[in-house]
Design a protein around this motif. Sequence first.
Motif, PDB file in Angstrom:
ATOM      1  N   SER A 105       0.845  -1.192   0.000  1.00  0.00           N
ATOM      2  CA  SER A 105       0.000   0.000   0.000  1.00  0.00           C
ATOM      3  C   SER A 105       0.878   1.239   0.000  1.00  0.00           C
ATOM      4  CB  SER A 105      -0.907   0.013   1.237  1.00  0.00           C
ATOM      5  OG  SER A 105      -1.724  -1.138   1.293  1.00  0.00           O
ATOM      6  N   TRP A 106       0.408   2.286  -0.670  1.00  0.00           N
ATOM      7  CA  TRP A 106       1.141   3.540  -0.669  1.00  0.00           C
ATOM      8  C   TRP A 106       0.163   4.694  -0.769  1.00  0.00           C
ATOM      9  CZ3 TRP A 106       1.161   0.070  -4.650  1.00  0.00           C
ATOM     10  CH2 TRP A 106       0.727   0.497  -5.920  1.00  0.00           C
ATOM     11  N   VAL A 107       0.699   5.916  -0.794  1.00  0.00           N
ATOM     12  CA  VAL A 107      -0.106   7.133  -0.797  1.00  0.00           C
ATOM     13  C   VAL A 107      -0.020   7.777  -2.177  1.00  0.00           C
ATOM     14  CG1 VAL A 107      -0.465   9.370   0.323  1.00  0.00           C
ATOM     15  CG2 VAL A 107       0.468   7.453   1.637  1.00  0.00           C
ATOM     16  N   ALA A 108      -1.113   8.375  -2.594  1.00  0.00           N
ATOM     17  CA  ALA A 108      -1.104   9.154  -3.826  1.00  0.00           C
ATOM     18  C   ALA A 108      -1.896  10.434  -3.586  1.00  0.00           C
ATOM     19  CB  ALA A 108      -1.697   8.362  -4.987  1.00  0.00           C
ATOM     20  N   VAL A 109      -1.583  11.453  -4.366  1.00  0.00           N
ATOM     21  CA  VAL A 109      -2.262  12.744  -4.264  1.00  0.00           C
ATOM     22  C   VAL A 109      -2.781  13.124  -5.643  1.00  0.00           C
ATOM     23  CG1 VAL A 109      -2.008  15.191  -3.705  1.00  0.00           C
ATOM     24  CG2 VAL A 109      -0.835  13.471  -2.320  1.00  0.00           C
ATOM     25  N   TRP A 110      -3.995  13.651  -5.669  1.00  0.00           N
ATOM     26  CA  TRP A 110      -4.644  14.020  -6.923  1.00  0.00           C
ATOM     27  C   TRP A 110      -5.502  15.252  -6.690  1.00  0.00           C
ATOM     28  CZ3 TRP A 110     -10.078  13.603  -7.334  1.00  0.00           C
ATOM     29  CH2 TRP A 110     -10.614  13.864  -8.609  1.00  0.00           C
ATOM     30  N   ARG A 111      -5.620  16.086  -7.716  1.00  0.00           N
ATOM     31  CA  ARG A 111      -6.536  17.226  -7.705  1.00  0.00           C
ATOM     32  C   ARG A 111      -7.487  17.096  -8.884  1.00  0.00           C
ATOM     33  NH1 ARG A 111      -1.757  19.966  -6.007  1.00  0.00           N
ATOM     34  NH2 ARG A 111      -2.058  21.128  -4.069  1.00  0.00           N
ATOM     35  N   PRO A 112      -8.773  17.411  -8.699  1.00  0.00           N
ATOM     36  CA  PRO A 112      -9.706  17.315  -9.823  1.00  0.00           C
ATOM     37  C   PRO A 112      -9.293  18.135 -11.040  1.00  0.00           C
ATOM     38  CG  PRO A 112     -10.916  17.543  -7.767  1.00  0.00           C
ATOM     39  CD  PRO A 112      -9.466  17.741  -7.435  1.00  0.00           C
ATOM     40  N   ALA A 113      -8.588  19.258 -10.829  1.00  0.00           N
ATOM     41  CA  ALA A 113      -8.191  20.103 -11.953  1.00  0.00           C
ATOM     42  C   ALA A 113      -7.061  19.487 -12.768  1.00  0.00           C
ATOM     43  CB  ALA A 113      -7.767  21.485 -11.442  1.00  0.00           C
ATOM     44  N   GLU A 114      -6.406  18.466 -12.221  1.00  0.00           N
ATOM     45  CA  GLU A 114      -5.271  17.866 -12.901  1.00  0.00           C
ATOM     46  C   GLU A 114      -5.658  16.521 -13.493  1.00  0.00           C
ATOM     47  OE1 GLU A 114      -2.030  17.699 -10.198  1.00  0.00           O
ATOM     48  OE2 GLU A 114      -1.819  19.864 -10.070  1.00  0.00           O
ATOM     49  N   ARG A 115      -4.851  16.057 -14.430  1.00  0.00           N
ATOM     50  CA  ARG A 115      -5.113  14.778 -15.095  1.00  0.00           C
ATOM     51  C   ARG A 115      -4.009  13.784 -14.815  1.00  0.00           C
ATOM     52  NH1 ARG A 115      -8.602  15.508 -20.379  1.00  0.00           N
ATOM     53  NH2 ARG A 115      -8.143  13.283 -20.394  1.00  0.00           N
ATOM     54  N   GLN A 116      -3.473  13.841 -13.614  1.00  0.00           N
ATOM     55  CA  GLN A 116      -2.479  12.852 -13.229  1.00  0.00           C
ATOM     56  C   GLN A 116      -2.560  12.615 -11.739  1.00  0.00           C
ATOM     57  OE1 GLN A 116       1.573  14.008 -13.780  1.00  0.00           O
ATOM     58  NE2 GLN A 116       1.433  15.791 -12.455  1.00  0.00           N
ATOM     59  N   VAL A 117      -2.107  11.449 -11.340  1.00  0.00           N
ATOM     60  CA  VAL A 117      -2.005  11.074  -9.939  1.00  0.00           C
ATOM     61  C   VAL A 117      -0.531  11.040  -9.575  1.00  0.00           C
ATOM     62  CG1 VAL A 117      -2.407   9.218  -8.265  1.00  0.00           C
ATOM     63  CG2 VAL A 117      -4.147   9.740  -9.966  1.00  0.00           C
ATOM     64  N   ARG A 118      -0.185  11.665  -8.476  1.00  0.00           N
ATOM     65  CA  ARG A 118       1.213  11.709  -8.039  1.00  0.00           C
ATOM     66  C   ARG A 118       1.392  10.722  -6.893  1.00  0.00           C
ATOM     67  NH1 ARG A 118       3.117  17.303  -9.463  1.00  0.00           N
ATOM     68  NH2 ARG A 118       1.401  18.225 -10.620  1.00  0.00           N
ATOM     69  N   HIS A 119       2.279   9.763  -7.075  1.00  0.00           N
ATOM     70  CA  HIS A 119       2.472   8.681  -6.120  1.00  0.00           C
ATOM     71  C   HIS A 119       3.598   9.008  -5.144  1.00  0.00           C
ATOM     72  CE1 HIS A 119      -0.206   5.889  -8.300  1.00  0.00           C
ATOM     73  NE2 HIS A 119       0.227   6.542  -9.371  1.00  0.00           N
ATOM     74  N   LEU A 120       3.370   8.690  -3.893  1.00  0.00           N
ATOM     75  CA  LEU A 120       4.340   8.950  -2.830  1.00  0.00           C
ATOM     76  C   LEU A 120       4.543   7.674  -2.022  1.00  0.00           C
ATOM     77  CD1 LEU A 120       2.773  12.293  -1.525  1.00  0.00           C
ATOM     78  CD2 LEU A 120       4.687  12.072  -3.122  1.00  0.00           C
ATOM     79  N   PRO A 121       5.762   7.425  -1.551  1.00  0.00           N
ATOM     80  CA  PRO A 121       5.961   6.250  -0.703  1.00  0.00           C
ATOM     81  C   PRO A 121       5.258   6.427   0.631  1.00  0.00           C
ATOM     82  CG  PRO A 121       7.938   7.603  -0.739  1.00  0.00           C
ATOM     83  CD  PRO A 121       7.002   8.211  -1.743  1.00  0.00           C
ATOM     84  N   ALA A 122       4.659   5.367   1.113  1.00  0.00           N
ATOM     85  CA  ALA A 122       4.033   5.424   2.433  1.00  0.00           C
ATOM     86  C   ALA A 122       5.116   5.539   3.500  1.00  0.00           C
ATOM     87  CB  ALA A 122       3.196   4.176   2.678  1.00  0.00           C
ATOM     88  N   PRO A 123       4.965   6.430   4.469  1.00  0.00           N
ATOM     89  CA  PRO A 123       5.969   6.516   5.530  1.00  0.00           C
ATOM     90  C   PRO A 123       5.996   5.237   6.356  1.00  0.00           C
ATOM     91  CG  PRO A 123       4.047   7.850   6.059  1.00  0.00           C
ATOM     92  CD  PRO A 123       3.860   7.383   4.648  1.00  0.00           C
ATOM     93  N   GLU A 124       7.128   4.967   6.944  1.00  0.00           N
ATOM     94  CA  GLU A 124       7.278   3.754   7.743  1.00  0.00           C
ATOM     95  C   GLU A 124       6.273   3.757   8.896  1.00  0.00           C
ATOM     96  OE1 GLU A 124      10.707   1.304  10.298  1.00  0.00           O
ATOM     97  OE2 GLU A 124      11.121   3.293   9.456  1.00  0.00           O
ATOM     98  N   GLY A 125       5.582   2.630   9.049  1.00  0.00           N
ATOM     99  CA  GLY A 125       4.645   2.492  10.148  1.00  0.00           C
ATOM    100  C   GLY A 125       3.321   3.197   9.955  1.00  0.00           C
ATOM    101  N   TRP A 126       3.038   3.662   8.734  1.00  0.00           N
ATOM    102  CA  TRP A 126       1.777   4.360   8.493  1.00  0.00           C
ATOM    103  C   TRP A 126       0.602   3.506   8.944  1.00  0.00           C
ATOM    104  CZ3 TRP A 126      -1.051   4.513   3.212  1.00  0.00           C
ATOM    105  CH2 TRP A 126      -2.161   5.370   3.296  1.00  0.00           C
ATOM    106  N   LEU A 127      -0.294   4.087   9.726  1.00  0.00           N
ATOM    107  CA  LEU A 127      -1.542   3.425  10.083  1.00  0.00           C
ATOM    108  C   LEU A 127      -2.439   3.512   8.855  1.00  0.00           C
ATOM    109  CD1 LEU A 127      -2.023   4.728  13.736  1.00  0.00           C
ATOM    110  CD2 LEU A 127      -0.783   2.726  12.904  1.00  0.00           C
ATOM    111  N   THR A 128      -2.303   2.535   8.019  1.00  0.00           N
ATOM    112  CA  THR A 128      -2.720   2.594   6.617  1.00  0.00           C
ATOM    113  C   THR A 128      -4.150   3.077   6.440  1.00  0.00           C
ATOM    114  OG1 THR A 128      -1.294   0.677   6.318  1.00  0.00           O
ATOM    115  CG2 THR A 128      -2.690   1.289   4.468  1.00  0.00           C
ATOM    116  N   GLY A 129      -4.297   4.069   5.562  1.00  0.00           N
ATOM    117  CA  GLY A 129      -5.607   4.603   5.239  1.00  0.00           C
ATOM    118  C   GLY A 129      -6.058   5.736   6.130  1.00  0.00           C
TER     119      GLY A 129
END
Length: 404
Positions: free
Chosen positions: A287-311
């Motif tokens: 599992s990892w994190v991604a960021v998106w804005r409705p005005a944009e047409r791409q998803v930017r993927h980010l590594p999940a930080p260590e120990g993330w309480l996922t979601g």
Amino acid sequence: MTACAIEPSAAPGSDGPPPAGCAITAEGAYAARLARRGDCWYPERWTLDGPEPYAVPLPGNQPEEPGTEVQPMGDGRVLVHREATGRHFFSLLYPTGPGTGELPLGAVECPADTTALRLLPPAPGGERAYALATGARSTVLWQVAGGAFGPERLAEIPGRCSGGVWLDRTGRILAVDRETGGRTKAVVVDLERDGEVSPLLQIAADSDDRILLADPDSGLVLIRSDAPSPGRDRLGWGVLGSTLPVRFPECLRLPDCVVTPFAIQPGQALTPERCAVALRVDGALGSWVAVWRPAERQVRHLPAPEGWLTGAGLWTADGELRLPCATPQSPCGVARLPAPPDTGDARSEKTREPAPGEPSAPPSARRAPAVEGPPETPEPEAPAPSPQRPVPLQQAPLARLVTK
């Protein structure tokens, strides 16, 4: 304490999103989760609005079951939902000296046809808590904390309800996904009108239309529907009160991944399309994190930080994503990730390399790169309903979300 394990992913097309590693109050001051020491589980409260986050263990007289639900309240107490012999018990836990104080709130006894009773997401204000008891033909909405005399039955809603999203800052307007006649549609429940139900999403007569997330400031809503691709769920977005159609961006279609929005940037009242949306992405490699804005047409993927309480996580109004984390070395921490720069209309922007100082995506994320729709192809819109068919929010207490 040990780090929280990654939660199992929900299968595509399932009725609910993958479970989060902890619950956070609507205002972001407190969080609660089940922590583990050896083979024992116990509730833990996190304080997030101070200079540094800190955790307070709240063990009871006996260990909790792994499936026990916990939810933070606005005053720092933690609501606990336990099940035993077919009854559902609710208590408030709070620190008292070296031990844990417990205030029993009462129990809910459900009919034999009840398939589940679960807590709804934390309500705005943090003074009350609610639960849905789903039966074979109807769902009962309960107020389980904040009442004068223990759990209170508020309303019975025809159909099987799931989900749960608050649409306002007062805790009055609740959206749930209701299954009737073999189809699932999001509806609005007005808590100040004895649970009055009105339509919210009606994209097509034969589509399943679910609401996943909403921001009361901007009116931005994230939905999941199979209207554009029958038999295949798609993520879409719209704005409460807008006359624009519901959109289903191609960039949110990530092959072999489950994508779940879990936080929307608040405070963007006039620019919902610029709101940063945090996504949980579950794939074969993790599992990892991604960021998106409705005005944009791409998803930017980010590594999940260590120990993330996922979601689990929240945005600040100025665009900082805060993710609660727990590791053996740092059992209570918050990773702070700035939102990627708002590039406005990113129709022609290709998948970019990480900026200096920005973490690169993990291997699992690189297998699901940002997907860009062709510039000449408009994003799919929901089919226009016939004039006789109700449009979203036409009869709801809030403004309309029109899909034509």
